[in-house]
Motif scaffolding. Sequence first.
Motif, short mmCIF file in Angstrom:
data_model
loop_
_atom_site.label_atom_id
_atom_site.label_comp_id
_atom_site.label_asym_id
_atom_site.label_seq_id
_atom_site.Cartn_x
_atom_site.Cartn_y
_atom_site.Cartn_z
N ASN A 1 12.97 -9.98 2.52
CA ASN A 1 12.02 -9.00 2.00
C ASN A 1 12.70 -7.79 1.38
O ASN A 1 12.05 -6.78 1.13
N THR A 2 14.00 -7.87 1.10
CA THR A 2 14.74 -6.72 0.59
C THR A 2 14.08 -6.10 -0.63
O THR A 2 13.81 -4.91 -0.65
N VAL A 3 13.84 -6.88 -1.65
CA VAL A 3 13.27 -6.36 -2.89
C VAL A 3 11.81 -5.95 -2.65
O VAL A 3 11.32 -4.99 -3.26
N LEU A 4 11.14 -6.63 -1.74
CA LEU A 4 9.73 -6.32 -1.50
C LEU A 4 9.56 -4.98 -0.78
O LEU A 4 8.61 -4.26 -1.03
N MET B 1 1.95 -6.15 -10.10
CA MET B 1 2.20 -6.07 -8.68
C MET B 1 2.80 -4.70 -8.38
O MET B 1 3.80 -4.32 -8.98
N ASP B 2 2.19 -4.00 -7.45
CA ASP B 2 2.66 -2.66 -7.11
C ASP B 2 3.30 -2.65 -5.72
O ASP B 2 3.45 -3.70 -5.07
N ALA B 3 3.67 -1.46 -5.26
CA ALA B 3 4.35 -1.33 -3.97
C ALA B 3 3.48 -1.81 -2.81
O ALA B 3 3.99 -2.39 -1.84
N ILE B 4 2.17 -1.61 -2.89
CA ILE B 4 1.29 -2.07 -1.82
C ILE B 4 1.25 -3.59 -1.78
O ILE B 4 1.30 -4.19 -0.69
N ASP B 5 1.16 -4.23 -2.93
CA ASP B 5 1.22 -5.70 -2.97
C ASP B 5 2.52 -6.19 -2.36
O ASP B 5 2.54 -7.16 -1.60
N ARG B 6 3.62 -5.52 -2.66
CA ARG B 6 4.92 -5.91 -2.10
C ARG B 6 4.92 -5.76 -0.58
O ARG B 6 5.49 -6.60 0.12
N GLN B 7 4.29 -4.72 -0.07
CA GLN B 7 4.19 -4.55 1.39
C GLN B 7 3.36 -5.67 2.01
O GLN B 7 3.70 -6.18 3.08
N ILE B 8 2.28 -6.03 1.36
CA ILE B 8 1.43 -7.11 1.86
C ILE B 8 2.22 -8.42 1.90
O ILE B 8 2.20 -9.15 2.90
N ILE B 9 2.94 -8.70 0.82
CA ILE B 9 3.73 -9.94 0.76
C ILE B 9 4.79 -9.94 1.87
O ILE B 9 4.98 -10.93 2.57
N ALA B 10 5.49 -8.83 2.04
CA ALA B 10 6.52 -8.75 3.08
C ALA B 10 5.90 -8.97 4.46
O ALA B 10 6.46 -9.71 5.29
N ALA B 11 4.75 -8.36 4.72
CA ALA B 11 4.09 -8.53 6.01
C ALA B 11 3.66 -9.98 6.22
O ALA B 11 3.80 -10.53 7.32
N LEU B 12 3.14 -10.62 5.18
CA LEU B 12 2.73 -12.02 5.30
C LEU B 12 3.92 -12.95 5.48
O LEU B 12 3.83 -13.96 6.17
N ARG B 13 5.04 -12.62 4.88
CA ARG B 13 6.24 -13.44 5.06
C ARG B 13 6.75 -13.34 6.49
O ARG B 13 7.29 -14.30 7.02
N ASP B 14 6.54 -12.19 7.11
CA ASP B 14 6.92 -12.03 8.51
C ASP B 14 5.92 -12.70 9.44
O ASP B 14 6.29 -13.23 10.48
N ASN B 15 4.63 -12.65 9.08
CA ASN B 15 3.58 -13.23 9.92
C ASN B 15 2.44 -13.71 9.04
O ASN B 15 1.52 -12.95 8.73
N GLY B 16 2.50 -14.96 8.64
CA GLY B 16 1.49 -15.53 7.76
C GLY B 16 0.12 -15.69 8.41
O GLY B 16 -0.85 -15.97 7.73
N ARG B 17 0.05 -15.48 9.73
CA ARG B 17 -1.23 -15.60 10.43
C ARG B 17 -1.88 -14.25 10.68
O ARG B 17 -2.92 -14.18 11.32
N ALA B 18 -1.28 -13.19 10.18
CA ALA B 18 -1.87 -11.85 10.38
C ALA B 18 -3.25 -11.80 9.73
O ALA B 18 -3.46 -12.33 8.65
N THR B 19 -4.17 -11.14 10.41
CA THR B 19 -5.50 -10.97 9.85
C THR B 19 -5.47 -9.87 8.80
O THR B 19 -4.55 -9.05 8.75
#
Length: 157
Positions: free
Chosen positions: A146-149, A1-19
């Motif tokens: 999402n601190t660590v993410l 898992m890299d920094a981009i994956d972490r950004q994706i996870i953080a964004a999905l945790r904020d909005n799981g319905r994002a396209t």
Amino acid sequence: MDAIDRQIIAALRDNGRATYAELGRHIGLSASSVHERVAKLEAAGVITGYHAVVDPRAVGLDVTALVGVQPSDAASDDAVSAALAELEEVESCYAVAGDDAFVVKVRVPTMDDLELVLGRLRRIPGVSRTHTTVVLSTRFEGRPNNTVLTNGVPGKK
């Protein structure tokens, strides 16, 4: 898992319905690249599901309680936690350090319903003692951490 994956996870945790397109614009990737990464995160078990966040009061669950559960010395923690999982009013179960082995979050419509659930909980084989804290109000709950993410180090911005 890299920094981009972490950004994706953080964004999905904020909005799981994002396209995938919205996520891609936010992160700077194509929708297909985001889709591929999300699929890999799901396959690896990093993303385990998606759900709606529902206001408990809006669906009639007006009473929340935190119940400390102390099993007897002879009880199996696995058996007790499995029995706790059978109570549909138990929303969460945490194995904890301290006097209790578990703390469970219970949601019910009324105080009378809480009394009934506590009676069923106390009759679980292996439960020695419980103590209950009734929640008066919820200041916040279920917010994504999402601190660590987002920056890799807890407590640092």
